[in-house]
Design an enzyme around this catalytic site. Structure first.
Site, short mmCIF file in Angstrom:
data_model
loop_
_atom_site.label_atom_id
_atom_site.label_comp_id
_atom_site.label_asym_id
_atom_site.label_seq_id
_atom_site.Cartn_x
_atom_site.Cartn_y
_atom_site.Cartn_z
N PRO A 198 0.81 -1.24 0.00
CA PRO A 198 0.00 0.00 0.00
C PRO A 198 0.84 1.29 0.00
O PRO A 198 0.37 2.31 -0.49
CB PRO A 198 -0.82 -0.11 1.29
CG PRO A 198 -0.13 -1.14 2.12
CD PRO A 198 0.49 -2.08 1.15
N ASN A 199 2.03 1.25 0.53
CA ASN A 199 2.84 2.47 0.61
C ASN A 199 3.92 2.55 -0.46
O ASN A 199 4.77 3.44 -0.42
CB ASN A 199 3.50 2.60 1.99
CG ASN A 199 2.49 2.53 3.11
OD1 ASN A 199 2.57 1.67 3.97
ND2 ASN A 199 1.51 3.42 3.08
N HIS A 419 18.83 20.57 -1.00
CA HIS A 419 17.89 19.49 -1.30
C HIS A 419 17.38 19.59 -2.72
O HIS A 419 16.92 20.66 -3.14
CB HIS A 419 16.71 19.50 -0.32
CG HIS A 419 15.80 18.32 -0.49
ND1 HIS A 419 14.47 18.41 -0.76
CD2 HIS A 419 16.09 16.99 -0.47
CE1 HIS A 419 13.96 17.18 -0.88
NE2 HIS A 419 14.92 16.31 -0.71
N GLU A 490 16.04 7.17 -2.76
CA GLU A 490 15.57 6.37 -3.91
C GLU A 490 16.73 6.24 -4.89
O GLU A 490 16.60 6.54 -6.09
CB GLU A 490 14.33 7.00 -4.58
CG GLU A 490 13.13 7.12 -3.67
CD GLU A 490 13.26 8.30 -2.72
OE1 GLU A 490 13.75 9.35 -3.16
OE2 GLU A 490 12.90 8.18 -1.54
N GLU A 508 19.96 6.43 0.77
CA GLU A 508 18.87 5.71 1.41
C GLU A 508 18.92 4.29 0.85
O GLU A 508 19.83 3.54 1.19
CB GLU A 508 17.57 6.44 1.12
CG GLU A 508 16.38 5.95 1.91
CD GLU A 508 15.09 6.60 1.45
OE1 GLU A 508 14.28 6.95 2.31
OE2 GLU A 508 14.87 6.73 0.24
N GLU A 514 11.49 7.30 7.91
CA GLU A 514 10.29 8.04 7.50
C GLU A 514 9.04 7.15 7.44
O GLU A 514 7.94 7.62 7.69
CB GLU A 514 10.53 8.71 6.14
CG GLU A 514 10.79 7.72 5.01
CD GLU A 514 11.34 8.40 3.76
OE1 GLU A 514 12.17 9.30 3.89
OE2 GLU A 514 10.92 8.00 2.66
#
Ligand code: NOJ
Ligand code: CA
Length: 709
Positions: A198-199, A419, A490, A508, A514
């Site tokens: 779902p995520n 960022h 990612e 990551e 998170e």
């Protein structure tokens, strides 16, 4: 100060060549202390296979090596060994930053030159480097007429296991590494069942395959971990699982656009296929095989790369307290006229908020500030198909003054971390990369966190295919030109490139902290990080973002929480290695907390690291000595089971007294029932001391060891 005993001896035919009935010829190479051995043979049809022995026992049985190409017959049979060469290396090189300063690179090498016996007589080499902690092998395609442009549709590298080990695996997803690990016997691996999380909207799991590093414990109690090193201009490798034959085979990430896996021109070499072999679980973590299989530093002096602890305008967005976007409309049209944009009133990246974080960082000796949501485009990122050309990496929102934030930070000794969220639209990022890094350089910003959230544009390319491997590398190379270090989220997996490009500081590439703020599956379970330490962490530094003190997230996120104790959050600064470590919680949640002292004190750059004890998925205890000081820090974490951990301090220098500050789970601590129960005690110790710690369920312990005056 690199000590180098480099006796590269190219001795033709030193490898033992002997014939037997089944295999026309077998070549062998052993590791420096004979622990590991690789045999390479040809079968009667000219197919090439290898085997791996550990202490004389077969650990990888007959495993074939072959390639399939577009518009060309496969390179699988009819091969002959033309010649072979042996070489050795024993050198010590220095990491500019890292989990240790000196790395020993000691191996024996065997290169086998193979050629088809019949026309078109195509040729390739297989190169093995055999270490005491495992091995790597790669293919090299020399320049040749019959094979100039090589279009690989499949690389078939096999890994045949000798029994049914326990495996800690994530699915062989072409787009994301953010799945939870499963623990199953090899024959029960079912990656397909991990589709449709779902995520994780951006996943693509085409086969029953696993991603690497994948770690196993054999029925004989041996630890194996499979991965790759130096992934350069090639597709990422997943491992297709054959649950019946207990075997794996490389399955490269592809592209629906090109229909192939890899396109190269000869001469070229593939990444190294790696197998770490350890008798003790902790040795997997201490192994430096992956970085050793990469080329030396190409950047020279990288003193501008600063290991640091940092804070960020970040967790507040994940908690839903503030927004990345300024207008809050999620409507790109509002950006056609900036003046018409209507502020949400809770935009996180404001100059004022950034200054508040800088003040907090400065007051606590934390050296960096990450600000997410400072640039235009956030109205139209997640959930939008047409994300091309939306993010702008040089244009700030009206309530954020980038230059002023940088100036204020410098005045207070806090560096801004830039960022750049690309929303998985790498072409847009490519177009602006020069401008983005020039801006950073002009402001003296030496680090950027990048992000690639979502399904890739163009559709049909995947995060881990050759096209993206090359994009991630471009960012790294360009970043280096502008003295910018990259912390990619990612990302493509870590394959030791940090040795060659030390500006690859962290990434990551795992299910990070998170998820605890918004996952609808209960968040990261207590076993997550005791698995990560023996899997994902073998590939390189992690930006996990530890240090959440307010463990239960109500009222912001009443359904969510961190599934560890507070003491474990501290331990993660030592256990989960990364040269940039976030103090991830809101400043207000650190106010008045005695345990915050550990985050202030703990090192980020290490002289040496020792894995004192551990079992994959259960617990791990690591001690690290800070560079440039005589301080040591220890972190220990456990899964959902409470346990007693015994620590022998015999690694400390003899006859030196240390003040130990122990941050341990309180008597009633429990990750769910009582996560904040922590005990902080001081004690004098030396290298004859032994500590016995009680870790709570989902708990941990963090210890600072400071030389006593
Ligand atoms: C995903 C990253 O992992 C997360 O840390 C970041 O806040 C968001 N993308 C937005 O860029
Ligand atoms: Ca992420």
């Amino acid at each position: 100060m690199t000590r180098k005993i480099n006796y590269l001896n190219l001795l033709l035919g030193l490898a033992i060549l002997y014939g037997c009935q089944q295999s026309p010829s077998t070549l062998s190479v052993k590791s420096p202390s004979d622990r590991n051995e690789v045999l390479l043979s040809l079968d009667n049809e000219g197919g090439v296979y290898y085997q791996v022995l550990h202490h004389g026992e077969v650990v990888i049985d007959t495993s074939y090596l072959s390639f399939e190409f577009k518009d060309q017959p496969a390179l699988a049979k009819g091969l002959g060994i033309v010649s072979s060469e042996s070489a050795s290396q024993n050198e010590t090189w220095e990491m500019p930053w890292g989990e240790q300063r000196e790395v020993v690179n000691n191996y024996n090498q065997l290169t086998i030159h193979l050629e088809e016996k019949e026309s078109p007589k195509r040729k390739f080499d297989v190169i093995f480097k055999v270490y005491d902690d495992g091995l790597g092998f790669r293919y090299h395609f020399p320049e040749q007429e019959e094979l100039s442009e090589v279009i690989i549709t499949d690389e078939n590298t096999q890994f045949k296991l000798t029994n049914n080990p326990m495996v800690w695996w994530i699915p062989g997803d072409w787009d994301i590494y953010e799945q939870l690990y499963s623990t199953t016997p090899f024959n029960k691996i079912d990656a397909i069942s991990k589709r449709n999380h779902p995520n994780l909207a951006a996943t693509y799991i085409p086969e029953n395959a696993v991603n690497t590093p994948v770690t196993m414990k054999t029925e004989d109690g041996l630890y194996l971990s499979f991965h790759e090193a130096n992934l350069t201009d090639y597709a990422g490798m997943t491992l297709k699982v054959d649950t019946l034959n207990l075997s794996m085979q490389s399955e490269l990430v592809g592209s629906d656009i090109t229909g192939y896996k890899v396109k190269r021109e000869t001469p070229f070499s593939t990444p190294w296929r790696t197998i770490q072999i350890a008798d003790r679980a902790g040795d997997l973590i201490e192994s430096k095989l992956i970085v050793n299989l990469n080329e030396p530093n190409k950047l020279g002096d990288v003193s501008w790369i600063k290991p640091m602890k940092y804070v960020g305008i970040w967790w507040e967005m994940h908690l839903g307290r503030s927004t990345w976007d300024y207008a809050g409309t999620q409507d790109m049209n509002s950006w056609e006229n900036l003046a018409n944009a209507k502020p949400t009133g809770n935009h996180g990246a404001t100059t004022e908020n950034a200054k508040m974080y800088i003040d907090f960082a400065a007051a606590n000796g934390l050296k960096g500030l990450l600000v997410e949501g400072w640039n235009t485009g956030w109205e139209h990122w997640i959930g939008f198909e047409d994300r091309e050309g939306v993010f702008d990496f040089v244009t700030q929102y009206p309530d954020y003054d980038l230059k002023e934030v940088v100036r204020y930070g410098k005045e207070k000794g806090v560096d801004l971390i830039m960022h750049n969220e690309t929303s998985a639209a790498p072409r847009t990022y490519d177009q602006q990369m020069d401008a983005a890094y020039e801006l950073m350089e002009s402001l003296g910003i030496h680090a950027v966190k990048t992000g690639y959230v979502g399904k890739l544009i163009p559709k049909g390319e995947y995060h881990h295919g050759q096209w993206m491997v090359n994009h991630y590398r471009r960012a790294l190379v360009k970043g280096a030109e502008h003295k910018v270090a990259i912390n990619a989220h990612e990302p493509i997996k870590a394959t030791g490139i940090r040795r060659t490009y030390p500006n690859a500081i962290a990434r990551e590439g795992l299910r990070g902290q998170e998820f605890n703020a918004w996952a609808t599956d209960g968040g990261n379970p207590p076993e997550h990080l005791p698995i990560v330490a023996f899997t994902r962490m073998l590939s390189g530094p992690i930006d996990f973002t530890p240090g959440i003190f307010k463990i239960k997230l109500a009222p912001d996120k009443p359904e969510n929480q961190i599934n560890t104790t507070l003491a474990q959050q501290l331990a993660l600064y030592v256990v989960i290695y990364g040269p940039v470590q976030m103090a991830a919680d809101l400043p207000e949640n650190y106010e008045g907390q005695a345990a915050f002292q550990f985050i202030k004190d703990v090192g980020v750059d290490w002289e040496q690291s020792k894995v004192l004890d551990g079992e994959v998925g259960d617990f791990v205890t690591i001690a690290r000595q800070e560079r440039g000081t005589e301080k040591w820090f220890i972190g220990s974490i456990t899964d959902e089971n409470a346990r007693e951990v015994n620590i022998n301090l015999d690694f400390l220098p003899p006859s030196k007294k240390y003040k130990a500050i122990l941050y341990t789970d309180g008597e009633n601590a429990h990750w769910n029932d009582n996560p904040l129960d922590i005990s902080i005690e001081e004690q004098e110790v030396d290298n004859t001391s032994k500590l016995t710690l009680q870790l709570a369920a989902g708990g941990g312990a963090a210890i600072s060891l400071v030389p006593a005056e």
